[in-house]
Design an enzyme around this catalytic site. Sequence first.
Site, PDB file in Angstrom:
ATOM      1  N   ASP A  82       9.108  -4.760  38.807  1.00 44.16           N
ATOM      2  CA  ASP A  82       9.359  -4.012  40.035  1.00 44.16           C
ATOM      3  C   ASP A  82      10.083  -2.722  39.701  1.00 44.16           C
ATOM      4  O   ASP A  82      10.650  -2.571  38.605  1.00 44.16           O
ATOM      5  CB  ASP A  82      10.177  -4.841  41.036  1.00 44.16           C
ATOM      6  CG  ASP A  82      11.543  -5.248  40.492  1.00 44.16           C
ATOM      7  OD1 ASP A  82      11.634  -5.602  39.298  1.00 44.16           O
ATOM      8  OD2 ASP A  82      12.535  -5.177  41.249  1.00 44.16           O
ATOM      9  N   GLU A 123      14.056  -7.614  40.209  1.00 45.10           N
ATOM     10  CA  GLU A 123      15.293  -7.214  39.517  1.00 45.10           C
ATOM     11  C   GLU A 123      16.027  -6.125  40.261  1.00 45.10           C
ATOM     12  O   GLU A 123      17.244  -6.138  40.388  1.00 45.10           O
ATOM     13  CB  GLU A 123      14.972  -6.757  38.093  1.00 45.10           C
ATOM     14  CG  GLU A 123      16.207  -6.696  37.193  1.00 45.10           C
ATOM     15  CD  GLU A 123      16.904  -5.343  37.180  1.00 45.10           C
ATOM     16  OE1 GLU A 123      17.986  -5.250  36.589  1.00 45.10           O
ATOM     17  OE2 GLU A 123      16.387  -4.378  37.760  1.00 45.10           O
TER      18      GLU A 123
HETATM   19  N1  LIG Z   1      17.679  -1.242  34.404  1.00 47.01           N
HETATM   20  C1  LIG Z   1      18.572  -2.134  34.997  1.00 47.01           C
HETATM   21  C2  LIG Z   1      18.859  -1.760  36.418  1.00 47.01           C
HETATM   22  O1  LIG Z   1      18.485  -0.683  36.847  1.00 47.01           O
HETATM   23  N2  LIG Z   1      19.471  -2.649  37.162  1.00 47.01           N
HETATM   24  C3  LIG Z   1      19.810  -2.453  38.529  1.00 47.01           C
HETATM   25  C4  LIG Z   1      19.959  -3.829  39.095  1.00 47.01           C
HETATM   26  C5  LIG Z   1      20.205  -3.864  40.559  1.00 47.01           C
HETATM   27  C6  LIG Z   1      20.998  -4.736  41.178  1.00 47.01           C
HETATM   28  N3  LIG Z   1      20.921  -4.462  42.486  1.00 47.01           N
HETATM   29  C7  LIG Z   1      20.105  -3.478  42.646  1.00 47.01           C
HETATM   30  N4  LIG Z   1      19.657  -3.124  41.456  1.00 47.01           N
HETATM   31  C8  LIG Z   1      21.091  -1.653  38.644  1.00 47.01           C
HETATM   32  O2  LIG Z   1      21.248  -0.972  39.683  1.00 47.01           O
HETATM   33  O3  LIG Z   1      21.927  -1.678  37.743  1.00 47.01           O
HETATM   34 ZN   LIG Z   2      15.596  -2.135  34.938  1.00 41.73          ZN
HETATM   35 ZN   LIG Z   3      16.593  -0.251  37.513  1.00 43.19          ZN
END
Ligand SMILES: NCC(=O)N[C@@H](Cc1c[nH]cn1)C(=O)O
Ligand SMILES: [Zn+2]
Ligand SMILES: [Zn+2]
Length: 476
Positions: A104, A169
């Site tokens: 995603d 994610e």
């Molecule tokens: N590449 C990792 C990333 O972008 N993680 C997101 C995970 C997240 C958690 N809630 C919304 N997104 C991040 O923002 O760190």
């Molecule tokens: Zn990511």
């Molecule tokens: Zn991300």
Amino acid sequence: MSNEDFNKRLFKYFDDHQKDYIQRLGDAVRIPSVSAWPDHRSEVVRMVEWTKSLMEKLGVKVELADIGQQKLADGTKIKLPDVILGTYGNDKTKKNVLVYGHLDVQPAQVSDGWDTEPFVLTEKHGKLFGRGSTDDKGPVISWLNVIEAYQTLNEPFPVNVKFVLESMEEYGSDGLEDLLKSLKNTFLSDVDYVVISDSYWLGKEKPCLQYGLRGICYFFIDVESSTKDLHSGVFGGTVHEAMTDLITIMSTLVDDQGRILINGMYDDVAPLSPAEEQLYSKITFDVSTYCSEAGVKKTIQTEKEKILMHRWRYPSLSLHGIQGAFDGCGCKTVIPRHVIGKFSIRIVPNMKISTVEKLVENHVKQIMKTRNSPNKVSIKLEHGGNYWVADPNNPQYVAARKATVAVHGIEPDLTREGGSIPITLTFQEQTGKSVLLLPVGASDDGAHSQNEKFDISNYMNGMKVMSVYFQEVAKL
Ligand SMILES: NCC(=O)N[C@@H](Cc1c[nH]cn1)C(=O)O
Ligand SMILES: [Zn+2]
Ligand SMILES: [Zn+2]
């Protein structure tokens, strides 16, 4: 053939097939698999199907795991995208490496300020622009390209690989934790190492390995004032406005020094030890490059060490948006009836999600007590993910260091990441094994931002590092 000779052939193969790899990434980027947009869930499902089909073509045994439903803010439920569980090889004499990644992406629209169509991979000056190019479609596809290259060159793969590829994610990995817990004694039981490529180097030139992540608590503050939107000339000055309450609350969360103003928020933050303090000065990091990559005039902290600490080992609070507020062009003299403020707190050792949630609730209650407002205010932890810190001296990190030196000719920096990969700690807990963060993207890739990109050189070199990493893990 010696391993060195094989790697020469392998690396040449990668370089010779650059065009095919770019095309493959372009096919993936063309699918707008935005997990935060419920009306795009079918596109997320399409991305899962696309990846499954590629994996099956490469001989990966694929199972789709149903992880239930997502409850939306309005109470309706939609199916969560299936998680791909892949198995490549089952040679009992080989190590089992689990690769995690996500399919995603963050939302993106040209109107956000992109120079190109976000869902059309566009090559310019050795860079591949497109949403998901670096986060995380490029790295996920790289792992699969490595398997394909070995097959084409008729070389036995050094390890067995298991894949866990999720598609929520960017929305806090909804549903994945329960799935992993249920797989502890089956799919996960024989895993020797877990590797994740979903983060970025600290600079543009020097590679790094990461051994820490901040966690995240993402909040919605919901304020409802009336049964309908109101004319500000007719009702302004006589009613308690939802936006006024919300803006007041949101303005009390963090100060101009980045300090979170919620009582008790720093109580559990691990103290800085002299040993940890020494680590920061050794790391290659240029403050002015950091500012120019962010497009800012200056940072809150001026010293390199302090900036790194505030990215990695201190909490931060960011305001993200207000749903329901007028945000169109021109002027609309409306009083919105219902607004939802969105903000997140990045959490660090030893903060607990449940404590953060209570502290935020108390804070909002205290502020509302001073407002004399009859409006309905509720606060919700939309999703939470734990921080994670590992020992960067364990054998898996040594293997990754050797792989980095073999490809880049330089020892990687050992760094932490300010962002979150919510499921990392769960992998460590459910497998009982080491987790490695092996970033392949550069610091200026602009994940989550306009004009996200993946450098072609990072794409090619990333596959080389991944290949040697598998070879080195096989020797452990
Ligand atoms: N590449 C990792 C990333 O972008 N993680 C997101 C995970 C997240 C958690 N809630 C919304 N997104 C991040 O923002 O760190
Ligand atoms: Zn990511
Ligand atoms: Zn991300």
